[in-house]
Design a protein around this motif. Sequence first.
Motif, PDB file in Angstrom:
ATOM      1  N   ARG A 293       0.951  -1.008  -0.066  1.00  0.00           N
ATOM      2  CA  ARG A 293       0.008   0.014  -0.168  1.00  0.00           C
ATOM      3  C   ARG A 293       0.982   1.152  -0.024  1.00  0.00           C
ATOM      4  O   ARG A 293       0.820   2.207  -0.795  1.00  0.00           O
ATOM      5  CB  ARG A 293      -0.924   0.087   1.131  1.00  0.00           C
ATOM      6  CG  ARG A 293      -2.039  -1.065   1.044  1.00  0.00           C
ATOM      7  CD  ARG A 293      -3.021  -0.824   2.380  1.00  0.00           C
ATOM      8  NE  ARG A 293      -3.844   0.108   2.051  1.00  0.00           N
ATOM      9  CZ  ARG A 293      -5.072   0.608   1.562  1.00  0.00           C
ATOM     10  NH1 ARG A 293      -5.374  -0.597   0.845  1.00  0.00           N
ATOM     11  NH2 ARG A 293      -5.642   1.793   1.613  1.00  0.00           N
ATOM     12  N   VAL A 294       1.870   1.255   0.915  1.00  0.00           N
ATOM     13  CA  VAL A 294       2.591   2.493   0.822  1.00  0.00           C
ATOM     14  C   VAL A 294       3.429   2.671  -0.592  1.00  0.00           C
ATOM     15  O   VAL A 294       3.534   3.926  -1.059  1.00  0.00           O
ATOM     16  CB  VAL A 294       3.901   2.370   2.078  1.00  0.00           C
ATOM     17  CG1 VAL A 294       4.767   3.398   1.744  1.00  0.00           C
ATOM     18  CG2 VAL A 294       3.120   2.331   3.220  1.00  0.00           C
TER      19      VAL A 294
ATOM     20  N   ARG B  22       2.220   1.963  -3.271  1.00  0.00           N
ATOM     21  CA  ARG B  22       1.296   2.356  -4.447  1.00  0.00           C
ATOM     22  C   ARG B  22       0.752   3.836  -3.798  1.00  0.00           C
ATOM     23  O   ARG B  22      -0.076   4.303  -4.489  1.00  0.00           O
ATOM     24  CB  ARG B  22       0.203   1.459  -4.342  1.00  0.00           C
ATOM     25  CG  ARG B  22       0.654   0.114  -5.037  1.00  0.00           C
ATOM     26  CD  ARG B  22      -0.757  -0.815  -5.268  1.00  0.00           C
ATOM     27  NE  ARG B  22      -1.810  -0.132  -6.120  1.00  0.00           N
ATOM     28  CZ  ARG B  22      -3.008  -0.542  -6.238  1.00  0.00           C
ATOM     29  NH1 ARG B  22      -3.406  -1.491  -5.813  1.00  0.00           N
ATOM     30  NH2 ARG B  22      -3.876   0.426  -7.297  1.00  0.00           N
ATOM     31  N   GLY B  23       1.167   4.393  -2.805  1.00  0.00           N
ATOM     32  CA  GLY B  23       0.553   5.625  -2.349  1.00  0.00           C
ATOM     33  C   GLY B  23      -0.779   5.489  -1.720  1.00  0.00           C
ATOM     34  O   GLY B  23      -1.457   6.451  -1.609  1.00  0.00           O
ATOM     35  N   LEU B  24      -1.130   4.345  -1.117  1.00  0.00           N
ATOM     36  CA  LEU B  24      -2.538   4.155  -0.405  1.00  0.00           C
ATOM     37  C   LEU B  24      -2.449   4.355   0.920  1.00  0.00           C
ATOM     38  O   LEU B  24      -1.222   4.060   1.421  1.00  0.00           O
ATOM     39  CB  LEU B  24      -2.950   2.876  -0.965  1.00  0.00           C
ATOM     40  CG  LEU B  24      -3.196   2.405  -2.266  1.00  0.00           C
ATOM     41  CD1 LEU B  24      -3.706   0.943  -2.472  1.00  0.00           C
ATOM     42  CD2 LEU B  24      -4.341   3.201  -2.903  1.00  0.00           C
TER      43      LEU B  24
ATOM     44  N   GLY C  53      -0.962   7.644   4.638  1.00  0.00           N
ATOM     45  CA  GLY C  53      -0.288   6.685   4.127  1.00  0.00           C
ATOM     46  C   GLY C  53       1.283   6.806   4.844  1.00  0.00           C
ATOM     47  O   GLY C  53       1.813   7.860   4.577  1.00  0.00           O
TER      48      GLY C  53
ATOM     49  N   THR D 258       8.481   4.729   5.156  1.00  0.00           N
ATOM     50  CA  THR D 258       9.532   5.205   4.506  1.00  0.00           C
ATOM     51  C   THR D 258       9.839   4.012   3.533  1.00  0.00           C
ATOM     52  O   THR D 258      10.084   2.973   3.856  1.00  0.00           O
ATOM     53  CB  THR D 258      10.618   5.679   5.449  1.00  0.00           C
ATOM     54  OG1 THR D 258      10.403   7.019   6.090  1.00  0.00           O
ATOM     55  CG2 THR D 258      11.983   5.814   4.480  1.00  0.00           C
TER      56      THR D 258
ATOM     57  N   ALA E 223       9.518   0.837  -7.591  1.00  0.00           N
ATOM     58  CA  ALA E 223       8.447   1.837  -8.384  1.00  0.00           C
ATOM     59  C   ALA E 223       7.972   1.062  -9.527  1.00  0.00           C
ATOM     60  O   ALA E 223       6.591   0.997  -9.687  1.00  0.00           O
ATOM     61  CB  ALA E 223       9.247   3.072  -8.799  1.00  0.00           C
TER      62      ALA E 223
ATOM     63  N   ALA F 279       4.623   4.026  -9.090  1.00  0.00           N
ATOM     64  CA  ALA F 279       4.439   4.885  -7.873  1.00  0.00           C
ATOM     65  C   ALA F 279       5.864   5.540  -7.512  1.00  0.00           C
ATOM     66  O   ALA F 279       6.117   5.664  -6.285  1.00  0.00           O
ATOM     67  CB  ALA F 279       3.883   4.414  -6.648  1.00  0.00           C
TER      68      ALA F 279
ATOM     69  N   HIS G  98       7.431   8.304  -7.150  1.00  0.00           N
ATOM     70  CA  HIS G  98       7.601   9.369  -6.316  1.00  0.00           C
ATOM     71  C   HIS G  98       7.460   9.220  -4.994  1.00  0.00           C
ATOM     72  O   HIS G  98       7.710   9.996  -4.061  1.00  0.00           O
ATOM     73  CB  HIS G  98       6.558  10.555  -6.773  1.00  0.00           C
ATOM     74  CG  HIS G  98       5.184  10.216  -6.729  1.00  0.00           C
ATOM     75  ND1 HIS G  98       4.591   9.110  -7.538  1.00  0.00           N
ATOM     76  CD2 HIS G  98       4.187  10.573  -5.618  1.00  0.00           C
ATOM     77  CE1 HIS G  98       3.226   9.220  -7.100  1.00  0.00           C
ATOM     78  NE2 HIS G  98       2.916   9.804  -6.203  1.00  0.00           N
ATOM     79  N   HIS G  99       6.826   8.067  -4.576  1.00  0.00           N
ATOM     80  CA  HIS G  99       7.030   7.700  -3.269  1.00  0.00           C
ATOM     81  C   HIS G  99       8.287   6.888  -2.753  1.00  0.00           C
ATOM     82  O   HIS G  99       8.333   6.737  -1.395  1.00  0.00           O
ATOM     83  CB  HIS G  99       5.615   6.729  -2.955  1.00  0.00           C
ATOM     84  CG  HIS G  99       4.380   7.320  -3.396  1.00  0.00           C
ATOM     85  ND1 HIS G  99       3.696   8.054  -2.345  1.00  0.00           N
ATOM     86  CD2 HIS G  99       3.605   7.268  -4.191  1.00  0.00           C
ATOM     87  CE1 HIS G  99       2.610   8.703  -2.868  1.00  0.00           C
ATOM     88  NE2 HIS G  99       2.662   8.060  -3.990  1.00  0.00           N
TER      89      HIS G  99
END
Length: 377
Positions: free
Chosen positions: A332-333, A335-337, A352, A355, A364, A370, A372-373
Amino acid sequence: MQPIRALGTMSGTSLDGVDAAELVTDGEMIHGFGRSAFRAYTEAERATLRAALGRWPGEEGVAEAVEIVQDAHADLLVGFPDAEVIGFHGQTLAHDPENRRTHQAGDGAALAARLDKPVVWDFRTADVALGGEGAPLAPIYHLACARWIGADTPLAFLNLGGVGNLTWVDPSAADPEAALLAFDTGPANAPINDLAQDWMGEPFDRDGWLAREGEACPELVEAVLRHPYFLRIPPKSLDRDAFREAGARIDTLPPSHAAATWVAVIAASVAQGIGHCPTPPSRVLITGGGRHNPAIMAALAKDLACPVEPVEAVGLDGDMLEAQAFAFMAVRVARGLPTSFPTTTGVAASVGGGTISDPTGTLAARAGGAGHHVRRR
């Protein structure tokens, strides 16, 4: 996003050791389960970790605790070569959400470099910084589990680790915030484990032997239940030793009576907690080490008004559910969820945490772009 093979870890406040479990998931649904393993802490390692409880980075004994946590996880996780991402919880040493701080010992960046795999870690800090309790974090995975087992009515998951935490789940609700209510119920294994260690040199009360030999003291149970924590409306969370002062008189009893009294406190606090649920759960599914204690299970069955069963009754693994949860949250992290919600931690808005340390630069792409996360540390 295509499902990926994530590996989650959990080193709980019961201080028994490190769980690791694989989960095939896209961060929203469970697509399959993989291998799992456990690495017990030695008696000396447990003593070092116990001595560091309640301490913050830089304080005495913390560096030694971090080294134990890092080495134990690395020893275990190297045996999972197919994992595409690791969710690393670390070891909670101190938790103080009122002052917006929490301490999970362990450096995910160092672990990522050591294993040469992407590691998602530090799951709780962002939630606490935004006014949340930082715990419990497993509820979003409990929702996925409820849907995986085909539940169609509200139910509850009760994790009995060092402390107890309850997740009320309505699997029919589309929005996670509407589907979940979660909070710590009160003490669980921690005070009984400490008794067993002090009096028998054992890390826990095996088969509930100590508690089953004793009798609970109702007056001391009531004294603990007068703790201000029980007057708070959830979501709410606890530090492992939050009831040390309230329970000090219990620990002056003969060991078997003390253990039996703590068992009664556990069951009574869970029963009180269920009163906060939006609707009564149709059943309570028990996960965590406490479900192996027959004395605790019998007390819950007596005090709760619905069926009480270990999660194995629905095909789940109660020893590994928490580790699986951090595998789920790692995806989830990536994927930015969101991983926590106003109804699970009291945070102002869904957030969310986590690190990402990715020495490979591949997470990514695996997570559907994703990038940018991803923080490369």
